[in-house]
Design an enzyme around this catalytic site. Structure first.
Site, PDB file in Angstrom:
ATOM      1  N   MET A 156       0.805  -1.303  -0.042  1.00 11.59           N
ATOM      2  CA  MET A 156       0.054  -0.101  -0.041  1.00 11.59           C
ATOM      3  C   MET A 156       0.980   1.351  -0.063  1.00 11.59           C
ATOM      4  SD  MET A 156      -3.233  -1.093   2.379  1.00 11.59           S
ATOM      5  CE  MET A 156      -2.601  -2.165   3.559  1.00 11.59           C
TER       6      MET A 156
ATOM      7  N   ASN B 177       3.054   4.373   6.984  1.00 13.47           N
ATOM      8  CA  ASN B 177       2.688   3.359   6.569  1.00 13.47           C
ATOM      9  C   ASN B 177       3.356   1.968   6.981  1.00 13.47           C
ATOM     10  OD1 ASN B 177       1.222   1.590   4.166  1.00 13.47           O
ATOM     11  ND2 ASN B 177       3.385   1.518   3.786  1.00 13.47           N
TER      12      ASN B 177
ATOM     13  N   TYR C 288      -0.043  -6.907  17.783  1.00 16.45           N
ATOM     14  CA  TYR C 288      -0.512  -6.138  16.385  1.00 16.45           C
ATOM     15  C   TYR C 288      -1.512  -5.265  16.794  1.00 16.45           C
ATOM     16  CZ  TYR C 288      -1.621  -5.346  11.703  1.00 16.45           C
ATOM     17  OH  TYR C 288      -1.732  -4.735  10.415  1.00 16.45           O
TER      18      TYR C 288
ATOM     19  N   LYS D 108      -1.591  -1.300  16.722  1.00 14.46           N
ATOM     20  CA  LYS D 108      -2.584  -0.617  15.647  1.00 14.46           C
ATOM     21  C   LYS D 108      -3.558   0.141  16.432  1.00 14.46           C
ATOM     22  CE  LYS D 108      -0.746  -1.874  11.895  1.00 14.46           C
ATOM     23  NZ  LYS D 108      -0.097  -0.994  11.095  1.00 14.46           N
TER      24      LYS D 108
ATOM     25  N   THR E  58       5.259  -9.855   5.807  1.00 18.35           N
ATOM     26  CA  THR E  58       5.493 -10.599   6.870  1.00 18.35           C
ATOM     27  C   THR E  58       4.320 -11.361   7.201  1.00 18.35           C
ATOM     28  OG1 THR E  58       4.956  -8.539   8.024  1.00 18.35           O
ATOM     29  CG2 THR E  58       7.359  -9.140   7.652  1.00 18.35           C
TER      30      THR E  58
HETATM   31  N1  LIG Z   1      -2.204  -6.062   4.092  1.00 18.64           N
HETATM   32  C1  LIG Z   1      -2.922  -6.049   4.960  1.00 18.64           C
HETATM   33  O1  LIG Z   1      -3.599  -6.937   4.898  1.00 18.64           O
HETATM   34  C2  LIG Z   1      -3.048  -4.920   5.934  1.00 18.64           C
HETATM   35  C3  LIG Z   1      -4.302  -4.824   6.557  1.00 18.64           C
HETATM   36  C4  LIG Z   1      -4.583  -3.714   7.513  1.00 18.64           C
HETATM   37  C5  LIG Z   1      -3.339  -2.857   7.607  1.00 18.64           C
HETATM   38  N2  LIG Z   1      -2.291  -3.251   7.159  1.00 18.64           N
HETATM   39  C6  LIG Z   1      -1.093  -2.291   7.491  1.00 18.64           C
HETATM   40  O2  LIG Z   1      -0.818  -1.433   6.319  1.00 18.64           O
HETATM   41  C7  LIG Z   1       0.473  -0.960   6.304  1.00 18.64           C
HETATM   42  C8  LIG Z   1       1.322  -1.394   4.856  1.00 18.64           C
HETATM   43  O3  LIG Z   1       1.302  -2.702   4.930  1.00 18.64           O
HETATM   44  P1  LIG Z   1       1.270  -3.682   3.369  1.00 18.64           P
HETATM   45  O4  LIG Z   1       0.350  -4.497   3.063  1.00 18.64           O
HETATM   46  O5  LIG Z   1       1.613  -2.757   2.227  1.00 18.64           O
HETATM   47  O6  LIG Z   1       2.797  -4.482   3.803  1.00 18.64           O
HETATM   48  P2  LIG Z   1       3.890  -4.678   2.837  1.00 18.64           P
HETATM   49  O7  LIG Z   1       4.731  -5.788   3.948  1.00 18.64           O
HETATM   50  O8  LIG Z   1       3.827  -4.948   1.630  1.00 18.64           O
HETATM   51  O9  LIG Z   1       4.776  -3.629   3.135  1.00 18.64           O
HETATM   52  C9  LIG Z   1       5.399  -2.893   4.363  1.00 18.64           C
HETATM   53  C10 LIG Z   1       6.582  -2.130   4.163  1.00 18.64           C
HETATM   54  O10 LIG Z   1       6.887  -1.497   5.266  1.00 18.64           O
HETATM   55  C11 LIG Z   1       8.340  -1.762   5.473  1.00 18.64           C
HETATM   56  N3  LIG Z   1       9.167  -1.823   6.722  1.00 18.64           N
HETATM   57  C12 LIG Z   1       8.951  -2.720   7.723  1.00 18.64           C
HETATM   58  N4  LIG Z   1       9.624  -2.506   8.899  1.00 18.64           N
HETATM   59  C13 LIG Z   1      10.100  -1.254   8.485  1.00 18.64           C
HETATM   60  C14 LIG Z   1      10.997  -0.301   9.215  1.00 18.64           C
HETATM   61  N5  LIG Z   1      11.628  -0.620  10.431  1.00 18.64           N
HETATM   62  N6  LIG Z   1      11.545   0.781   8.618  1.00 18.64           N
HETATM   63  C15 LIG Z   1      10.975   1.028   7.387  1.00 18.64           C
HETATM   64  N7  LIG Z   1      10.225   0.423   6.631  1.00 18.64           N
HETATM   65  C16 LIG Z   1       9.997  -0.662   7.106  1.00 18.64           C
HETATM   66  C17 LIG Z   1       8.843  -3.021   4.734  1.00 18.64           C
HETATM   67  O11 LIG Z   1       9.913  -3.074   4.255  1.00 18.64           O
HETATM   68  C18 LIG Z   1       7.733  -2.795   3.553  1.00 18.64           C
HETATM   69  O12 LIG Z   1       8.081  -2.247   2.595  1.00 18.64           O
HETATM   70  C19 LIG Z   1       0.976  -1.687   7.327  1.00 18.64           C
HETATM   71  O13 LIG Z   1       1.358  -0.705   8.478  1.00 18.64           O
HETATM   72  C20 LIG Z   1       0.136  -2.831   7.835  1.00 18.64           C
HETATM   73  O14 LIG Z   1       0.294  -3.055   9.240  1.00 18.64           O
HETATM   74  C21 LIG Z   1      -2.090  -3.988   6.120  1.00 18.64           C
END
Ligand SMILES: NC(=O)c1ccc[n+]([C@@H]2O[C@H](COP(=O)([O-])OP(=O)(O)OC[C@H]3O[C@@H](n4cnc5c(N)ncnc54)[C@H](O)[C@@H]3O)[C@@H](O)[C@H]2O)c1
Length: 256
Positions: A17, A90, A161, A165, A199
């Protein structure tokens, strides 16, 4: 051009995202999009794509748990682009890969990246926005990625988690309460079932996902652009009277 003249920093911008948001901001005419992540190769590829499509972006290595790196990233953004208008906190990790839902090391990891990472972003990002506002800039918008896991509990995710959040949800409201006077808005976004995170564990399992979808009124998982458009709304001036809000993007999952 909904992001015209705006300088935006997106953490976790190399993937999912965050990458979709960075691309969308650039398509909407942002003056500069700073893609910040730990994944240098993937982040540079997102920037290269944006530039190829005629947008303006730069990559910065940023571990959101590292206070010195945060200060440096915000300072460099302001020095290179003249200010900071939009901060999207994010970056995050999933709690669905843990076997022990009370593992202490996992708790510390989740709180460190998902909650403290957002706190540090707000600390340095808002300070830069306040300074800009005092010098005549319009103000700023901070968008923090929470989750439906910041609103309800789940039986299959590490409790850290949900805790992290939930913290994001409320530090967003605290930020809104404290910085309205500085022209700064702070909101949280709460995605539901999306493409799995890098992850993810159980939430990436197709059987588990099919079961989850039975409780989602729209009957499907969301797409990254559907969250990016919600973030774009909060980043743009269209949401100029929206602060302290939680924008749920979950296909109705939490409505029932
Ligand atoms: N995918 C889902 O189902 C979902 C649902 C609800 C909320 N979210 C939230 O949305 C956000 C984005 O999730 P996503 O699905 O794009 O996940 P993703 O794993 O594709 O992307 C997460 C990004 O965060 C980066 N990251 C992790 N630890 C880091 C750190 N210490 N410093 C800098 N960057 C770091 C990773 O390298 C990765 O590029 C997250 O906060 C997640 O918790 C995701």
């Amino acid at each position: 051009m909904r992001m015209k003249d705006k300088v935006a920093l997106v953490t976790g911008g190399a993937s999912g995202m965050g990458a979709a948001t960075a691309r969308l901001f650039a398509r909407e005419g942002a003056k500069a999009v700073v893609v910040a992540d730990l994944l240098d190769k993937e982040g540079a590829a997102v920037v290269a794509d944006i530039e190829k499509a005629g947008g303006r972006a730069t990559y910065m290595h940023l571990d959101v748990t590292d206070e010195a790196q945060w200060k440096d990233a915000v300072d460099r953004t302001v020095a290179q682009h003249g200010g900071l208008d939009v901060l999207v906190n994010n970056a995050g990790i999933s709690g669905s890969g843990e076997q022990d839902l009370y593992d202490t090391a996992a708790w510390n990891r989740l709180m460190g990246i998902n909650a403290t990472g957002v706190f540090l972003g707000m600390k340095y990002g808002i300070a830069a926005m306040k300074k800009g506002h005092a010098q005549g800039r319009k103000g700023g918008s901070v968008i923090n990625l929470s989750s439906i896991s910041g609103i309800t509990g789940q039986g299959y995710i590490h409790v850290g988690y949900n805790a992290s959040k939930g913290a994001v949800r409320l530090i967003s409201k605290a930020g809104a309460a404290q910085h309205g006077k500085d022209g700064i808005r702070v909101n949280s976004v709460h995605p539901g079932l999306m493409p799995p995170m890098r992850t993810s564990g159980r939430t990436a399992d197709p059987v588990m996902r099919a079961k989850t979808l039975k409780g989602v009124p729209l009957g499907r998982a969301g797409e990254v652009d559907e969250v990016a458009y919600a973030i774009l709304f909060l980043a743009s001036d269209e949401s100029s009277y929206v602060t302290g809000a939680e924008l749920v993007v979950d296909g109705g999952w939490t409505a029932i």
